[in-house]
Design a protein around this motif. Structure first.
Motif, PDB file in Angstrom:
ATOM      1  N   ARG A   1      -7.270 -66.233  24.843  1.00  0.00           N
ATOM      2  CA  ARG A   1      -8.919 -67.088  24.950  1.00  0.00           C
ATOM      3  C   ARG A   1     -10.552 -66.775  24.163  1.00  0.00           C
ATOM      4  O   ARG A   1     -11.311 -66.918  24.413  1.00  0.00           O
ATOM      5  CB  ARG A   1      -9.542 -66.950  26.781  1.00  0.00           C
ATOM      6  CG  ARG A   1      -8.167 -67.229  27.763  1.00  0.00           C
ATOM      7  CD  ARG A   1      -9.144 -66.221  29.150  1.00  0.00           C
ATOM      8  NE  ARG A   1      -7.053 -66.545  29.358  1.00  0.00           N
ATOM      9  CZ  ARG A   1      -7.295 -67.911  30.469  1.00  0.00           C
ATOM     10  NH1 ARG A   1      -7.707 -68.674  30.253  1.00  0.00           N
ATOM     11  NH2 ARG A   1      -6.125 -67.950  31.530  1.00  0.00           N
TER      12      ARG A   1
ATOM     13  N   PRO B   1     -20.588 -69.887  33.832  1.00  0.00           N
ATOM     14  CA  PRO B   1     -19.526 -70.077  33.937  1.00  0.00           C
ATOM     15  C   PRO B   1     -18.227 -70.592  33.488  1.00  0.00           C
ATOM     16  O   PRO B   1     -17.453 -70.021  33.589  1.00  0.00           O
ATOM     17  CB  PRO B   1     -20.362 -71.730  34.243  1.00  0.00           C
ATOM     18  CG  PRO B   1     -21.356 -72.303  33.533  1.00  0.00           C
ATOM     19  CD  PRO B   1     -21.980 -70.493  33.096  1.00  0.00           C
TER      20      PRO B   1
ATOM     21  N   SER C   1     -14.729 -68.098  34.886  1.00  0.00           N
ATOM     22  CA  SER C   1     -13.710 -69.566  34.674  1.00  0.00           C
ATOM     23  C   SER C   1     -12.327 -69.207  33.995  1.00  0.00           C
ATOM     24  O   SER C   1     -11.681 -68.328  34.036  1.00  0.00           O
ATOM     25  CB  SER C   1     -13.618 -70.930  33.860  1.00  0.00           C
ATOM     26  OG  SER C   1     -13.794 -70.306  32.682  1.00  0.00           O
ATOM     27  N   GLN C   2     -13.093 -68.258  32.861  1.00  0.00           N
ATOM     28  CA  GLN C   2     -11.959 -67.380  31.987  1.00  0.00           C
ATOM     29  C   GLN C   2     -11.415 -65.868  32.074  1.00  0.00           C
ATOM     30  O   GLN C   2     -10.470 -65.531  32.154  1.00  0.00           O
ATOM     31  CB  GLN C   2     -13.032 -66.720  30.304  1.00  0.00           C
ATOM     32  CG  GLN C   2     -13.189 -68.369  29.946  1.00  0.00           C
ATOM     33  CD  GLN C   2     -11.946 -68.897  29.742  1.00  0.00           C
ATOM     34  OE1 GLN C   2     -10.634 -68.988  28.820  1.00  0.00           O
ATOM     35  NE2 GLN C   2     -12.163 -70.303  30.247  1.00  0.00           N
TER      36      GLN C   2
ATOM     37  N   GLU D   1     -11.298 -65.015  35.596  1.00  0.00           N
ATOM     38  CA  GLU D   1     -10.164 -65.638  36.153  1.00  0.00           C
ATOM     39  C   GLU D   1      -9.539 -65.466  35.908  1.00  0.00           C
ATOM     40  O   GLU D   1      -8.224 -65.756  36.597  1.00  0.00           O
ATOM     41  CB  GLU D   1     -10.728 -67.043  37.264  1.00  0.00           C
ATOM     42  CG  GLU D   1     -10.496 -67.286  38.391  1.00  0.00           C
ATOM     43  CD  GLU D   1     -10.580 -68.338  39.005  1.00  0.00           C
ATOM     44  OE1 GLU D   1     -10.016 -68.705  40.480  1.00  0.00           O
ATOM     45  OE2 GLU D   1     -12.000 -68.827  39.143  1.00  0.00           O
ATOM     46  N   GLY D   2      -9.169 -66.351  34.818  1.00  0.00           N
ATOM     47  CA  GLY D   2      -7.770 -66.892  34.131  1.00  0.00           C
ATOM     48  C   GLY D   2      -7.217 -65.934  33.880  1.00  0.00           C
ATOM     49  O   GLY D   2      -5.960 -65.462  33.449  1.00  0.00           O
TER      50      GLY D   2
ATOM     51  N   ASN E   1      -0.033 -73.168  35.473  1.00  0.00           N
ATOM     52  CA  ASN E   1      -0.852 -72.905  36.532  1.00  0.00           C
ATOM     53  C   ASN E   1      -0.790 -72.709  37.930  1.00  0.00           C
ATOM     54  O   ASN E   1      -0.271 -72.888  39.436  1.00  0.00           O
ATOM     55  CB  ASN E   1      -1.263 -74.212  36.611  1.00  0.00           C
ATOM     56  CG  ASN E   1      -2.173 -74.532  37.814  1.00  0.00           C
ATOM     57  OD1 ASN E   1      -3.531 -73.685  37.390  1.00  0.00           O
ATOM     58  ND2 ASN E   1      -2.685 -75.236  38.184  1.00  0.00           N
TER      59      ASN E   1
ATOM     60  N   TYR F   1     -15.714 -63.297  42.667  1.00  0.00           N
ATOM     61  CA  TYR F   1     -15.010 -64.455  42.645  1.00  0.00           C
ATOM     62  C   TYR F   1     -15.028 -64.923  44.776  1.00  0.00           C
ATOM     63  O   TYR F   1     -14.013 -64.938  45.674  1.00  0.00           O
ATOM     64  CB  TYR F   1     -13.157 -64.630  42.244  1.00  0.00           C
ATOM     65  CG  TYR F   1     -13.745 -64.502  41.256  1.00  0.00           C
ATOM     66  CD1 TYR F   1     -13.462 -65.710  40.468  1.00  0.00           C
ATOM     67  CD2 TYR F   1     -13.603 -63.265  40.455  1.00  0.00           C
ATOM     68  CE1 TYR F   1     -13.769 -65.734  39.286  1.00  0.00           C
ATOM     69  CE2 TYR F   1     -13.770 -63.339  39.141  1.00  0.00           C
ATOM     70  CZ  TYR F   1     -13.940 -64.307  38.481  1.00  0.00           C
ATOM     71  OH  TYR F   1     -14.154 -64.806  36.830  1.00  0.00           O
TER      72      TYR F   1
ATOM     73  N   ARG G   1     -18.997 -66.752  42.765  1.00  0.00           N
ATOM     74  CA  ARG G   1     -17.786 -67.982  42.017  1.00  0.00           C
ATOM     75  C   ARG G   1     -17.764 -69.667  42.629  1.00  0.00           C
ATOM     76  O   ARG G   1     -18.813 -70.389  42.088  1.00  0.00           O
ATOM     77  CB  ARG G   1     -16.793 -67.996  42.080  1.00  0.00           C
ATOM     78  CG  ARG G   1     -15.235 -68.680  41.091  1.00  0.00           C
ATOM     79  CD  ARG G   1     -14.570 -69.200  42.161  1.00  0.00           C
ATOM     80  NE  ARG G   1     -13.641 -69.803  41.696  1.00  0.00           N
ATOM     81  CZ  ARG G   1     -12.499 -70.713  41.904  1.00  0.00           C
ATOM     82  NH1 ARG G   1     -13.210 -71.701  42.778  1.00  0.00           N
ATOM     83  NH2 ARG G   1     -12.597 -71.554  40.999  1.00  0.00           N
ATOM     84  N   HIS G   2     -18.032 -70.037  44.405  1.00  0.00           N
ATOM     85  CA  HIS G   2     -17.049 -71.421  44.380  1.00  0.00           C
ATOM     86  C   HIS G   2     -18.774 -72.075  44.580  1.00  0.00           C
ATOM     87  O   HIS G   2     -18.371 -73.111  43.140  1.00  0.00           O
ATOM     88  CB  HIS G   2     -16.855 -71.049  45.942  1.00  0.00           C
ATOM     89  CG  HIS G   2     -15.432 -70.209  46.090  1.00  0.00           C
ATOM     90  ND1 HIS G   2     -14.982 -69.531  45.135  1.00  0.00           N
ATOM     91  CD2 HIS G   2     -15.009 -69.449  47.601  1.00  0.00           C
ATOM     92  CE1 HIS G   2     -13.941 -69.307  45.235  1.00  0.00           C
ATOM     93  NE2 HIS G   2     -14.175 -69.075  47.006  1.00  0.00           N
TER      94      HIS G   2
ATOM     95  N   LEU H   1     -19.694 -72.917  40.312  1.00  0.00           N
ATOM     96  CA  LEU H   1     -17.799 -74.147  39.722  1.00  0.00           C
ATOM     97  C   LEU H   1     -17.487 -75.176  40.389  1.00  0.00           C
ATOM     98  O   LEU H   1     -17.366 -75.552  40.046  1.00  0.00           O
ATOM     99  CB  LEU H   1     -16.434 -72.826  39.432  1.00  0.00           C
ATOM    100  CG  LEU H   1     -16.519 -71.614  38.390  1.00  0.00           C
ATOM    101  CD1 LEU H   1     -14.791 -71.245  38.687  1.00  0.00           C
ATOM    102  CD2 LEU H   1     -17.071 -72.055  37.296  1.00  0.00           C
ATOM    103  N   HIS H   2     -17.840 -74.902  41.563  1.00  0.00           N
ATOM    104  CA  HIS H   2     -17.857 -76.502  42.354  1.00  0.00           C
ATOM    105  C   HIS H   2     -19.722 -77.234  42.270  1.00  0.00           C
ATOM    106  O   HIS H   2     -19.561 -78.608  42.496  1.00  0.00           O
ATOM    107  CB  HIS H   2     -17.424 -76.773  43.443  1.00  0.00           C
ATOM    108  CG  HIS H   2     -16.370 -75.468  43.625  1.00  0.00           C
ATOM    109  ND1 HIS H   2     -14.872 -76.441  42.993  1.00  0.00           N
ATOM    110  CD2 HIS H   2     -15.520 -74.590  44.044  1.00  0.00           C
ATOM    111  CE1 HIS H   2     -14.008 -76.012  44.200  1.00  0.00           C
ATOM    112  NE2 HIS H   2     -14.345 -74.260  44.522  1.00  0.00           N
TER     113      HIS H   2
END
Length: 265
Positions: free
Chosen positions: A135, A156, A160-161, A163-164, A181, A228, A233-234, A237-238
């Motif tokens: 990453r 953001p 996201s990263q 979380e990944g 995934n 998160y 987070r929500h 990212l949304h």
């Protein structure tokens, strides 16, 4: 009671005090534990020495007597999730929290994570980490945006990263099926864990964080509950929250990345 027995009693009482004093700060991670072992290991050897050695315990006794239990308790409550920092840095922040409040601690952390040398070191750690280096390009951009105070972009990307990275760690620790995934849990032999309906059992991000860090981890709890979450987070990212241009949040995410890099050593 002879002299040897008295010494053993003294040593036991002192060892108990050391154990109690270390309890509030045991969450600082392996680096801190290694520093503390330098104190506790000689204590075991001293139990074999004569009564005259008891005099040498006075300096350590002073450490126990003067240990700032309340200060460390408050620090752990607010910042115990930063599990990878050194004891000297933690002590500095603890004193700042005690004298000036958490806002001043955050000012210190924000200032430190504006330092170009520190940020370059962070990027270097990313490049050399077996799990996280894949990453590197995206995280490098996130650090770049943070350095340029473009928190609208850094937050953001980091959310996201990171979380990944949790999912990558789940695959690496053979908790999660190694497929794109996938959220499916696997057993020690790498087989899918199936539910009563015969279908694979999926793992939520919160459950995965607990599996990786366990219930006692301040970092795990902070990540699951404060980052998160429906509040952080929500909505970002949304696309529901647009007023998230915040240097403290960006700094916090970099600190989380730093903890993950240390944990993956």
């Amino acid at each position: 009671m002879n002299g040897f027995d008295r010494l053993n009693k003294i040593m036991k009482e002192f060892h108990d005090k050391i154990s109690i004093s270390l309890a509030p700060i045991q969450l600082f991670g392996q680096q801190f534990q290694a520093q503390m072992e330098a104190l506790t290991e000689p204590m075991k050897r001293m139990q074999l020495l004569s009564q005259s050695i008891a005099q040498s315990l006075k300096p350590l006794t002073e450490i126990v007597i003067n240990f700032d239990f309340k200060g460390w308790e408050e620090f752990l409550k607010e910042f115990g999730w930063v599990e990878a920092i050194s004891i000297s840095y933690a002590s500095e922040l603890k004193e700042k929290l005690k004298t000036s409040g958490k806002e001043e601690v955050w000012k210190q952390l924000i200032s430190d994570f504006e330092d170009e040398e520190l940020l370059n070191e962070l990027v270097s750690k990313i490049k050399n980490d077996n799990i996280i280096k894949s990453r590197e390009k995206i995280l490098g951009k996130a650090v770049y945006h943070h350095k340029n105070k473009d928190y609208i972009s850094s937050i953001p990307l980091l959310l996201s990263q990171i979380e990944g990275i949790f999912w990558d760690m789940g695959v690496s620790q053979k908790l999660i099926e190694n497929k794109f995934n996938s959220k499916n849990l696997i057993d020690a032999k790498g087989n899918l864990i199936l539910g009563r309906n015969g279908r694979p059992i999926e793992c939520s991000l919160g459950e995965l964080i607990i599996k990786i860090f366990d219930n006692s981890s301040k970092f795990g709890e902070h990540t699951k509950s404060n980052v998160y979450s429906k509040e952080f987070r929500h909505p970002i990212l949304h696309g529901r929250e647009i007023d998230y241009d915040n240097k403290q949040r960006s700094t916090m995410l970099l600190l989380m990345l730093f903890v993950l890099l240390e944990k993956d050593k």
